[in-house]
Enzyme design. Structure first.
Site, PDB file in Angstrom:
ATOM      1  N   ARG A 120      -6.319   9.149  -7.110  1.00  0.00           N
ATOM      2  CA  ARG A 120      -6.062   8.177  -6.037  1.00  0.00           C
ATOM      3  C   ARG A 120      -5.482   6.903  -6.656  1.00  0.00           C
ATOM      4  O   ARG A 120      -6.144   5.898  -6.820  1.00  0.00           O
ATOM      5  CB  ARG A 120      -7.349   7.870  -5.274  1.00  0.00           C
ATOM      6  CG  ARG A 120      -8.129   9.080  -4.820  1.00  0.00           C
ATOM      7  CD  ARG A 120      -7.336  10.033  -3.935  1.00  0.00           C
ATOM      8  NE  ARG A 120      -7.067   9.481  -2.629  1.00  0.00           N
ATOM      9  CZ  ARG A 120      -7.906   9.553  -1.595  1.00  0.00           C
ATOM     10  NH1 ARG A 120      -9.079  10.131  -1.726  1.00  0.00           N
ATOM     11  NH2 ARG A 120      -7.566   9.052  -0.404  1.00  0.00           N
ATOM     12  N   GLN A 125       0.258   7.719  -3.820  1.00  0.00           N
ATOM     13  CA  GLN A 125       0.081   7.540  -2.378  1.00  0.00           C
ATOM     14  C   GLN A 125       1.018   8.410  -1.551  1.00  0.00           C
ATOM     15  O   GLN A 125       0.636   8.941  -0.502  1.00  0.00           O
ATOM     16  CB  GLN A 125       0.270   6.072  -2.009  1.00  0.00           C
ATOM     17  CG  GLN A 125      -0.902   5.195  -2.427  1.00  0.00           C
ATOM     18  CD  GLN A 125      -0.691   3.735  -2.056  1.00  0.00           C
ATOM     19  OE1 GLN A 125       0.383   3.333  -1.620  1.00  0.00           O
ATOM     20  NE2 GLN A 125      -1.728   2.935  -2.242  1.00  0.00           N
ATOM     21  N   SER A 131      -5.367  11.373   2.552  1.00  0.00           N
ATOM     22  CA  SER A 131      -5.178  10.166   3.361  1.00  0.00           C
ATOM     23  C   SER A 131      -4.321  10.442   4.591  1.00  0.00           C
ATOM     24  O   SER A 131      -4.644  10.013   5.703  1.00  0.00           O
ATOM     25  CB  SER A 131      -4.537   9.065   2.517  1.00  0.00           C
ATOM     26  OG  SER A 131      -5.426   8.607   1.523  1.00  0.00           O
ATOM     27  N   TYR A 224     -16.844  -0.223  -6.595  1.00  0.00           N
ATOM     28  CA  TYR A 224     -17.598   0.929  -6.125  1.00  0.00           C
ATOM     29  C   TYR A 224     -18.924   0.480  -5.522  1.00  0.00           C
ATOM     30  O   TYR A 224     -19.499  -0.529  -5.908  1.00  0.00           O
ATOM     31  CB  TYR A 224     -17.872   1.916  -7.268  1.00  0.00           C
ATOM     32  CG  TYR A 224     -16.638   2.585  -7.790  1.00  0.00           C
ATOM     33  CD1 TYR A 224     -16.133   3.729  -7.180  1.00  0.00           C
ATOM     34  CD2 TYR A 224     -15.958   2.074  -8.893  1.00  0.00           C
ATOM     35  CE1 TYR A 224     -14.989   4.348  -7.658  1.00  0.00           C
ATOM     36  CE2 TYR A 224     -14.809   2.684  -9.379  1.00  0.00           C
ATOM     37  CZ  TYR A 224     -14.337   3.825  -8.759  1.00  0.00           C
ATOM     38  OH  TYR A 224     -13.203   4.427  -9.236  1.00  0.00           O
TER      39      TYR A 224
END
Length: 367
Positions: A120, A125, A131, A224
């Protein structure tokens, strides 16, 4: 000889998407590939065979000749068995989800690229199928919620009085959740979004939603979320249960790739909601965020409707296929050049996506 690229007709139940569209077929042909298509592969997504032929593809069923196979979901075991040793497979393969599938892939020595393993990163992308498909899933989940809800989403002023807007809570602020926030807002609902990551507040608010702050932060290092203590989790659950008593619609979207969905909405929370409330659990395929969810079914629990729809992205097959096919083409373009396949294993997108994982500095391990 040009690379022989094949596009599968999906066989999974309810699957309407396709891994290549006439648009991406043209690009593959321009890259020097010879493209073959199983008859009817794109029909359910609104792309007739003739559109593919006009784009330069040929119809057929000789999968044994495939150098590169494109798929949305993993091929069946008989299909895998037909492929020649060393062929390349790209799509949502999920080899770890089925030991028999993993064994079949290894038995044929396929160079498999499960796109759900794609790193990711910013560069990835344009290839990120998780996604792109999550966006469609979040959109469709919201429309299902609006259909099931026994009330209007927007505020209305009528001769019979003013109708207050529905109060909609989106659980999880990933791609699907943010799309759900945006869609519910467009439909006129009063929208809230909840996520354990406090940094999602800005994203939720940028789409017109209100961030639901339960007073417990899971902020950790490096962006995170950290694990909550038992006391923090209990307090969060208590506050969420109290808040759900005033919510009309809950759309659950929290999912972790490759792992069971976290249970967030307990049976006790469902019991505390008002009759006529609706829960749509987008995470049903991996067990659901709600304890009452039954994957693939819509049930009623104490007057609360709980829906667990499956394969939501397939419900928007046209646009979902267009996005998926572009993701696939952008990934394939990393190794398909001038009609030939050539892997640069210094490219992390290839090295980290291939399955089985190749050892550092080595070739893909033989079976």
């Amino acid at each position: 000889m040009a690379v022989d690229v094949w596009v599968l007709k999906e066989t999974a139940e309810g699957e309407r998407r396709v891994a290549a569209t006439p648009e991406t077929v043209k690009k593959l042909v321009s890259a020097g590939a010879q493209v073959h298509l199983q008859a009817g592969a794109g029909t359910a997504a609104g792309f007739p065979d003739q559109a593919y032929v006009d784009a330069g593809a040929q119809l057929g069923d000789a999968l044994e000749n495939a150098d590169l196979l494109l798929c949305v979901q993993a091929p069946s075991l008989p299909t895998i068995a037909r492929l020649k040793a060393g062929a390349v497979l790209v799509g949502g393969v999920q080899p770890e989800a089925d030991p028999a599938r993993a064994a079949a892939l290894q038995a044929r020595q396929l160079q498999t690229f499960p796109l759900e393993r794609l790193p990711r990163t910013t560069r990835a992308q344009a290839m990120d199928v998780l996604s792109s498909q999550a966006g469609m899933a979040g959109y469709k989940a919201t429309l299902i919620a609006a259909q099931l809800a026994p009330r209007f989403f927007p505020m209305l002023t009528t001769a019979a009085g003013t109708i207050r807007p529905s109060k909609v809570l989106i659980v999880g602020a990933g791609v699907a959740g943010l799309q759900a926030v945006a869609t519910a807002k467009r439909l006129g609902a009063a929208v809230e979004g909840f996520d354990v990551r406090p940094e999602t507040r800005e994203q939720i608010e940028s789409l017109g939603g209100k961030f639901l702050d339960l007073g417990v932060s899971a902020a950790g290092e490096g962006g995170y979320a950290r694990a909550l203590t038992e006391e923090e989790r209990a307090e969060q659950q208590r506050r969420l249960a109290e808040h759900l008593k005033g919510v009309d619609v809950v759309i659950c979207t929290a999912a972790v790739p490759g792992r069971p969905a976290p249970k967030i909405v307990t049976a006790a929370m469902v019991a505390g909601m008002r009759p006529g409330s609706v829960i749509v659990d987008l995470a049903a395929e991996t067990g659901g965020n709600c304890e009452a969810t039954q994957p693939g079914q819509t049930i009623e629990v104490g007057g609360v409707t709980v829906a667990g729809p499956l394969n939501l992205a397939s419900m928007g097959a046209v646009h979902a296929s267009e996005m998926f096919a572009r993701n696939v083409y952008n990934f394939v373009a990393l190794f398909l050049k001038d009609g030939r396949i050539s892997f640069d294993w210094n490219d992390e997108l290839l090295a980290k996506t291939v399955w089985p994982q190749r050892p550092a500095g080595g070739e893909i391990p033989p079976v």
